[in-house]
Design a protein around this motif. Sequence first.
Motif, PDB file in Angstrom:
ATOM      1  N   PHE A   1      -6.227  -0.891   7.577  1.00 52.88           N
ATOM      2  CA  PHE A   1      -7.437  -0.079   7.406  1.00 52.88           C
ATOM      3  C   PHE A   1      -7.121   1.179   6.597  1.00 52.88           C
ATOM      4  CE2 PHE A   1     -10.308   3.280   8.797  1.00 52.88           C
ATOM      5  CZ  PHE A   1     -11.553   2.655   8.766  1.00 52.88           C
ATOM      6  N   VAL A   2      -6.046   1.864   6.974  1.00 56.90           N
ATOM      7  CA  VAL A   2      -5.675   3.099   6.260  1.00 56.90           C
ATOM      8  C   VAL A   2      -5.213   2.775   4.837  1.00 56.90           C
ATOM      9  CG1 VAL A   2      -4.000   5.014   6.208  1.00 56.90           C
ATOM     10  CG2 VAL A   2      -5.168   4.430   8.351  1.00 56.90           C
ATOM     11  N   SER A   3      -4.402   1.729   4.677  1.00 57.95           N
ATOM     12  CA  SER A   3      -3.884   1.378   3.336  1.00 57.95           C
ATOM     13  C   SER A   3      -5.029   1.137   2.362  1.00 57.95           C
ATOM     14  CB  SER A   3      -3.061   0.087   3.381  1.00 57.95           C
ATOM     15  OG  SER A   3      -2.026   0.179   4.283  1.00 57.95           O
ATOM     16  N   VAL A   4      -5.986   0.306   2.787  1.00 58.01           N
ATOM     17  CA  VAL A   4      -7.056  -0.101   1.873  1.00 58.01           C
ATOM     18  C   VAL A   4      -7.981   1.091   1.588  1.00 58.01           C
ATOM     19  CG1 VAL A   4      -9.008  -1.654   1.522  1.00 58.01           C
ATOM     20  CG2 VAL A   4      -6.950  -2.490   2.689  1.00 58.01           C
ATOM     21  N   ASN A   5      -8.374   1.789   2.636  1.00 60.35           N
ATOM     22  CA  ASN A   5      -9.293   2.916   2.420  1.00 60.35           C
ATOM     23  C   ASN A   5      -8.634   4.022   1.597  1.00 60.35           C
ATOM     24  OD1 ASN A   5     -12.084   2.730   3.754  1.00 60.35           O
ATOM     25  ND2 ASN A   5     -10.717   1.769   5.256  1.00 60.35           N
ATOM     26  N   LEU A   6      -7.359   4.258   1.849  1.00 61.96           N
ATOM     27  CA  LEU A   6      -6.656   5.288   1.083  1.00 61.96           C
ATOM     28  C   LEU A   6      -6.564   4.884  -0.393  1.00 61.96           C
ATOM     29  CD1 LEU A   6      -5.068   7.920   1.052  1.00 61.96           C
ATOM     30  CD2 LEU A   6      -3.019   6.586   1.649  1.00 61.96           C
ATOM     31  N   ALA A   7      -6.242   3.624  -0.636  1.00 59.79           N
ATOM     32  CA  ALA A   7      -6.115   3.158  -2.025  1.00 59.79           C
ATOM     33  C   ALA A   7      -7.461   3.274  -2.752  1.00 59.79           C
ATOM     34  CB  ALA A   7      -5.608   1.720  -2.051  1.00 59.79           C
ATOM     35  N   VAL A   8      -8.534   2.856  -2.104  1.00 61.60           N
ATOM     36  CA  VAL A   8      -9.859   2.939  -2.751  1.00 61.60           C
ATOM     37  C   VAL A   8     -10.218   4.404  -2.987  1.00 61.60           C
ATOM     38  CG1 VAL A   8     -12.335   2.452  -2.473  1.00 61.60           C
ATOM     39  CG2 VAL A   8     -10.644   0.728  -1.804  1.00 61.60           C
ATOM     40  N   SER A   9      -9.890   5.247  -2.037  1.00 62.68           N
ATOM     41  CA  SER A   9     -10.191   6.670  -2.161  1.00 62.68           C
ATOM     42  C   SER A   9      -9.418   7.307  -3.329  1.00 62.68           C
ATOM     43  CB  SER A   9      -9.832   7.338  -0.826  1.00 62.68           C
ATOM     44  OG  SER A   9     -10.148   8.682  -0.844  1.00 62.68           O
ATOM     45  N   LEU A  10      -8.142   6.969  -3.460  1.00 59.90           N
ATOM     46  CA  LEU A  10      -7.343   7.503  -4.580  1.00 59.90           C
ATOM     47  C   LEU A  10      -7.897   7.000  -5.910  1.00 59.90           C
ATOM     48  CD1 LEU A  10      -3.831   7.090  -2.947  1.00 59.90           C
ATOM     49  CD2 LEU A  10      -4.715   9.251  -3.850  1.00 59.90           C
ATOM     50  N   ALA A  11      -8.285   5.725  -5.946  1.00 58.09           N
ATOM     51  CA  ALA A  11      -8.843   5.166  -7.187  1.00 58.09           C
ATOM     52  C   ALA A  11     -10.124   5.894  -7.560  1.00 58.09           C
ATOM     53  CB  ALA A  11      -9.098   3.671  -7.002  1.00 58.09           C
ATOM     54  N   ARG A  12     -10.939   6.174  -6.535  1.00 56.75           N
ATOM     55  CA  ARG A  12     -12.203   6.879  -6.802  1.00 56.75           C
ATOM     56  C   ARG A  12     -11.968   8.298  -7.289  1.00 56.75           C
ATOM     57  NH1 ARG A  12     -17.227   5.670  -3.117  1.00 56.75           N
ATOM     58  NH2 ARG A  12     -17.557   3.541  -3.809  1.00 56.75           N
ATOM     59  N   ALA A  13     -10.797   8.845  -6.961  1.00 53.70           N
ATOM     60  CA  ALA A  13     -10.464  10.197  -7.444  1.00 53.70           C
ATOM     61  C   ALA A  13      -9.867  10.148  -8.848  1.00 53.70           C
ATOM     62  CB  ALA A  13      -9.483  10.860  -6.471  1.00 53.70           C
ATOM     63  N   GLY A  14      -9.809   8.949  -9.426  1.00 50.82           N
ATOM     64  CA  GLY A  14      -9.358   8.835 -10.810  1.00 50.82           C
ATOM     65  C   GLY A  14      -7.882   8.531 -10.970  1.00 50.82           C
ATOM     66  N   ILE A  15      -7.189   8.262  -9.851  1.00 48.86           N
ATOM     67  CA  ILE A  15      -5.754   7.936  -9.932  1.00 48.86           C
ATOM     68  C   ILE A  15      -5.612   6.428 -10.166  1.00 48.86           C
ATOM     69  CG2 ILE A  15      -3.537   8.059  -8.726  1.00 48.86           C
ATOM     70  CD1 ILE A  15      -4.851  10.789  -9.027  1.00 48.86           C
ATOM     71  N   LYS A  16      -4.788   6.071 -11.120  1.00 48.47           N
ATOM     72  CA  LYS A  16      -4.544   4.647 -11.378  1.00 48.47           C
ATOM     73  C   LYS A  16      -3.720   4.080 -10.219  1.00 48.47           C
ATOM     74  CE  LYS A  16      -2.636   1.519 -14.844  1.00 48.47           C
ATOM     75  NZ  LYS A  16      -1.585   1.381 -15.854  1.00 48.47           N
ATOM     76  N   THR A  17      -4.393   3.295  -9.365  1.00 43.94           N
ATOM     77  CA  THR A  17      -3.827   2.924  -8.063  1.00 43.94           C
ATOM     78  C   THR A  17      -3.585   1.423  -7.967  1.00 43.94           C
ATOM     79  OG1 THR A  17      -5.085   4.746  -7.070  1.00 43.94           O
ATOM     80  CG2 THR A  17      -4.268   3.061  -5.560  1.00 43.94           C
ATOM     81  N   LEU A  18      -2.452   1.071  -7.358  1.00 45.77           N
ATOM     82  CA  LEU A  18      -2.161  -0.332  -7.039  1.00 45.77           C
ATOM     83  C   LEU A  18      -1.980  -0.437  -5.534  1.00 45.77           C
ATOM     84  CD1 LEU A  18      -1.335  -3.276  -7.851  1.00 45.77           C
ATOM     85  CD2 LEU A  18       1.022  -2.440  -7.960  1.00 45.77           C
ATOM     86  N   LEU A  19      -2.616  -1.441  -4.942  1.00 47.22           N
ATOM     87  CA  LEU A  19      -2.453  -1.702  -3.508  1.00 47.22           C
ATOM     88  C   LEU A  19      -1.794  -3.069  -3.353  1.00 47.22           C
ATOM     89  CD1 LEU A  19      -3.026  -1.243  -0.472  1.00 47.22           C
ATOM     90  CD2 LEU A  19      -5.321  -2.159  -0.870  1.00 47.22           C
ATOM     91  N   ILE A  20      -0.682  -3.095  -2.625  1.00 49.55           N
ATOM     92  CA  ILE A  20       0.047  -4.352  -2.424  1.00 49.55           C
ATOM     93  C   ILE A  20      -0.002  -4.735  -0.947  1.00 49.55           C
ATOM     94  CG2 ILE A  20       2.272  -5.525  -2.619  1.00 49.55           C
ATOM     95  CD1 ILE A  20       3.079  -3.548  -4.773  1.00 49.55           C
ATOM     96  N   ASP A  21      -0.413  -5.964  -0.656  1.00 46.91           N
ATOM     97  CA  ASP A  21      -0.307  -6.473   0.706  1.00 46.91           C
ATOM     98  C   ASP A  21       1.070  -7.125   0.846  1.00 46.91           C
ATOM     99  OD1 ASP A  21      -0.509  -7.494   3.202  1.00 46.91           O
ATOM    100  OD2 ASP A  21      -2.329  -8.685   2.862  1.00 46.91           O
ATOM    101  N   ALA A  22       2.014  -6.342   1.376  1.00 45.66           N
ATOM    102  CA  ALA A  22       3.376  -6.869   1.559  1.00 45.66           C
ATOM    103  C   ALA A  22       3.591  -7.311   3.002  1.00 45.66           C
ATOM    104  CB  ALA A  22       4.409  -5.818   1.146  1.00 45.66           C
TER     105      ALA A  22
END
Length: 242
Positions: free
Chosen positions: A84-105
């Motif tokens: 929950f935190v990983s996905v929401n944080l990644a989407v939030s960073l992307a929305r702030a304009g940061i080029k973000t990659l989220l990996i399900d490891a």
Amino acid sequence: MMSENDTADGTATTAPFADEAVQPSGEKPITFKISDKVVVASDPSSPEAEAIAALRTHLLSHHVDRGRRGLAVCSPSGGSGTTFVSVNLAVSLARAGIKTLLIDANLREPSLHRMIVPSRDMPSLKDALIDSDTEYGSVIQENVLPNLSLIYSGGKSSHAQELLSGARFKTLLDLCMREFGVTIVDTPASNTNADGRRIASVVRHAIIVARKDWTYVADVNTLIDELRSDKVNVVGTVYNEY
Ligand SMILES: Nc1ncnc2c1ncn2[C@@H]1O[C@H](COP(=O)(O)OP(=O)(O)O)[C@@H](O)[C@H]1O
Ligand SMILES: [Mg+2]
């Protein structure tokens, strides 16, 4: 709160981007449904979304703006809200304009595909780790949302530890951390296997997710000690009140 792409079943769809239009002949372009659990998109004024925004602000000034590009999201026990935190944080960073990659490891209990649901199977982390013929770039789903790219796990593996300990995992992660402003990595809970420690040691920085009335403080402290002994920088602990 609904955005214009939201559908009646509470999910949102994203249109394929330019690159996705070029598919091997006969294959439909991939689309992605964003689950309501991605609260920063489905309910941005909720307390959960505001807590994620505060975490994002902290990480931007204490982590990303200092040139630190990787972040493993770890927890001592399952069900704490790591995904929950990983996905929401990644989407939030992307929305702030940061080029973000989220990996399900998390090759034990993968779950990114339930939060951001792809319309079909695609090359995954597991493929990149198992098959040396798989090009690393082919497993990255680019611009699933603006500024957000994903690598799905590709399902459970009975060889998770072996795959994550191999050279290909480190090579892939190093490549991702060079290419993206920030790479967030979702990991399995550390009380049943050492995958989270291995992932964090490759990524070099971690946050720990603890859940109210669920996670023992002693287990958080043990995980912090273990990560520090692996020379991982523990950036902070997220207290999930869910
Ligand atoms: N803060 C929260 N608000 C709403 N739902 C949450 C929250 N934290 C966790 N959940 C839900 O609780 C369940 C377990 O969380 P999950 O992120 O899968 O845990 P983990 O990855 O640590 O095993 C999931 O259904 C998740 O969506
Ligand atoms: Mg999880």
